[in-house]
Design an enzyme around this catalytic site. Structure first.
Site, PDB file in Angstrom:
ATOM      1  N   ASN A  11     -13.324  -8.743 -16.852  1.00  0.00           N
ATOM      2  CA  ASN A  11     -15.219  -8.897 -15.977  1.00  0.00           C
ATOM      3  C   ASN A  11     -16.157  -9.027 -17.507  1.00  0.00           C
ATOM      4  OD1 ASN A  11     -17.460  -7.190 -14.527  1.00  0.00           O
ATOM      5  ND2 ASN A  11     -17.244  -9.193 -14.998  1.00  0.00           N
ATOM      6  N   ASN A  76     -27.212  -9.283 -16.313  1.00  0.00           N
ATOM      7  CA  ASN A  76     -26.787 -10.246 -15.816  1.00  0.00           C
ATOM      8  C   ASN A  76     -26.669 -11.617 -17.196  1.00  0.00           C
ATOM      9  OD1 ASN A  76     -26.720  -8.546 -13.198  1.00  0.00           O
ATOM     10  ND2 ASN A  76     -27.983  -9.302 -12.594  1.00  0.00           N
ATOM     11  N   CYS A  85     -23.557  -0.975 -13.852  1.00  0.00           N
ATOM     12  CA  CYS A  85     -21.584  -2.705 -14.009  1.00  0.00           C
ATOM     13  C   CYS A  85     -21.237  -1.352 -14.700  1.00  0.00           C
ATOM     14  CB  CYS A  85     -21.882  -3.406 -14.765  1.00  0.00           C
ATOM     15  SG  CYS A  85     -21.088  -4.656 -15.188  1.00  0.00           S
ATOM     16  N   GLY A  86     -19.747  -1.528 -13.386  1.00  0.00           N
ATOM     17  CA  GLY A  86     -18.399   0.047 -13.342  1.00  0.00           C
ATOM     18  C   GLY A  86     -17.806  -0.464 -14.311  1.00  0.00           C
ATOM     19  N   ASN A  87     -17.696  -2.191 -14.266  1.00  0.00           N
ATOM     20  CA  ASN A  87     -16.714  -2.612 -15.693  1.00  0.00           C
ATOM     21  C   ASN A  87     -17.662  -2.409 -17.078  1.00  0.00           C
ATOM     22  OD1 ASN A  87     -14.625  -3.427 -14.201  1.00  0.00           O
ATOM     23  ND2 ASN A  87     -15.040  -5.244 -13.487  1.00  0.00           N
ATOM     24  N   ASN A 189     -24.684  -8.634  -5.046  1.00  0.00           N
ATOM     25  CA  ASN A 189     -23.204  -8.866  -4.765  1.00  0.00           C
ATOM     26  C   ASN A 189     -22.463  -9.223  -3.924  1.00  0.00           C
ATOM     27  OD1 ASN A 189     -24.198  -8.679  -7.467  1.00  0.00           O
ATOM     28  ND2 ASN A 189     -22.364  -6.734  -8.078  1.00  0.00           N
ATOM     29  N   GLU A 207     -20.642 -11.974  -7.466  1.00  0.00           N
ATOM     30  CA  GLU A 207     -22.157 -11.366  -8.343  1.00  0.00           C
ATOM     31  C   GLU A 207     -23.582 -12.095  -8.742  1.00  0.00           C
ATOM     32  OE1 GLU A 207     -21.381  -8.394 -11.555  1.00  0.00           O
ATOM     33  OE2 GLU A 207     -19.346  -9.322 -12.212  1.00  0.00           O
ATOM     34  N   ARG A 208     -24.782 -11.197  -8.190  1.00  0.00           N
ATOM     35  CA  ARG A 208     -26.283 -11.617  -8.280  1.00  0.00           C
ATOM     36  C   ARG A 208     -25.714 -11.961  -9.948  1.00  0.00           C
ATOM     37  NH1 ARG A 208     -29.997  -6.621  -7.758  1.00  0.00           N
ATOM     38  NH2 ARG A 208     -28.641  -5.907  -9.225  1.00  0.00           N
ATOM     39  N   CYS A 216     -15.222  -7.133 -10.573  1.00  0.00           N
ATOM     40  CA  CYS A 216     -16.705  -6.419 -10.618  1.00  0.00           C
ATOM     41  C   CYS A 216     -16.850  -4.855 -10.511  1.00  0.00           C
ATOM     42  CB  CYS A 216     -17.599  -6.625  -9.677  1.00  0.00           C
ATOM     43  SG  CYS A 216     -19.204  -6.173  -8.878  1.00  0.00           S
ATOM     44  N   GLY A 217     -16.441  -4.223 -11.400  1.00  0.00           N
ATOM     45  CA  GLY A 217     -16.270  -2.415 -10.352  1.00  0.00           C
ATOM     46  C   GLY A 217     -17.194  -1.605  -9.560  1.00  0.00           C
TER      47      GLY A 217
END
EC number: 5.1.1.7
Length: 274
Positions: A11, A76, A85-87, A189, A207-208, A216-217
């Site tokens: 990602n 985005n 965003c986790g990643n 998402n 992903e949105r 996606c994290g």
């Protein structure tokens, strides 16, 4: 303009150092940077800005970010602003470390979903305290090959996590999922996941604001939460096309662990992107 490029389980992100908040980052510039043919190419942009230099109010869930030195301004690929965003947090943390902007192995990163505690692990992975995971009830979407049903979940941003019976590689994510506006007024998402072994999920995500991504994290956390019986704690390994991460769910909150690498640094000519 200086930039770096990094990814977490593929990602990928363009990283823009802007410590004093001087960069005018509009949606068109973000979209141009993320263009994989005419720009640098990425799933999103991470602007690295000191929280005190941020030009937006931090209220509600975001208020705890005020105590952080550094803020992750995440956009985005289409230029829209996102909460979390986790990643991206892991890649952001890796950039702070490698740029010498933090000295400790544990620190906090500000996001629009609030402060997120980060630990640089001895094995090279990065663990992020993802905060509370809120189960909002059932939901549905229509994919290119038919309807799916799942669980509406907030991980600081909205998700629809859908368990499927077939291998996730067979699900058609070539088109944007059709969501019900009353369920997702700001979009979401959409994850499809399947349990492939005890404690192991496979997952894909649309992903949105970005289309299908390699990982996606927050989606990984949402899938793990949807796979866990209500009220229980759990530990999951989640496999995505770009690699795998580990999720630990305890007392209604989540921790996400996985890799993050910086692969390039350089200068971009903004005038050539427009």
């Amino acid at each position: 303009m200086r930039f770096a490029k990094g990814h977490g389980t593929e990602n990928d992100f363009v990283i823009l150092p802007d410590p004093d908040g001087e960069l005018d980052l509009d949606a068109a510039t973000v979209a141009a940077l993320c263009d994989r043919r005419a720009g640098l190419g990425a799933d999103g942009v991470l602007r690295v800005v000191r929280t005190k230099a941020l030009d937006e109010p931090l209220t509600g869930e975001a208020a705890t970010a005020q105590r952080c030195e550094w803020f992750m301004d995440y956009r985005n690929a289409d230029g829209s602003v996102a909460e979390m965003c986790g990643n991206g947090v892991r890649v952001f943390a890796r950039y702070l470390q490698e740029a010498g902007l933090v000295g400790a192995a544990a620190f906090e990163v500000g996001t629009r979903a609030g402060a997120r505690h980060v630990v640089l692990e001895p094995d090279g992975n990065i663990t992020v305290d993802m905060g509370p995971v809120r189960i909002l009830g059932p939901g549905s979407a229509r994919l290119a090959d038919g309807p799916v049903h799942g669980t509406r979940i907030s991980v600081g941003n909205p998700h629809l996590a859908c368990r499927v019976a077939r291998p996730v590689a067979e699900v058609d994510l070539s088109a944007p999922p059709l969501l019900r506006a009353e369920e997702f007024p700001q979009g979401a998402n959409v994850e499809v996941f399947r349990e492939v072994a005890s404690g192991v999920l496979e997952m894909r995500v649309y992903e949105r604001g970005a289309a299908e991504t390699r990982s996606c994290g927050t989606g990984i956390v949402a899938a793990a939460a949807a796979a866990t019986p209500p009220g229980e704690d759990a530990r999951w390994t989640v496999r995505v096309p770009g690699g795998e991460c580990t999720v630990v769910l305890e007392s209604g909150a989540a921790r996400l662990s996985g890799p993050a690498v910086i692969v390039a640094e350089g200068d971009v000519r903004l005038s050539a992107l427009r």
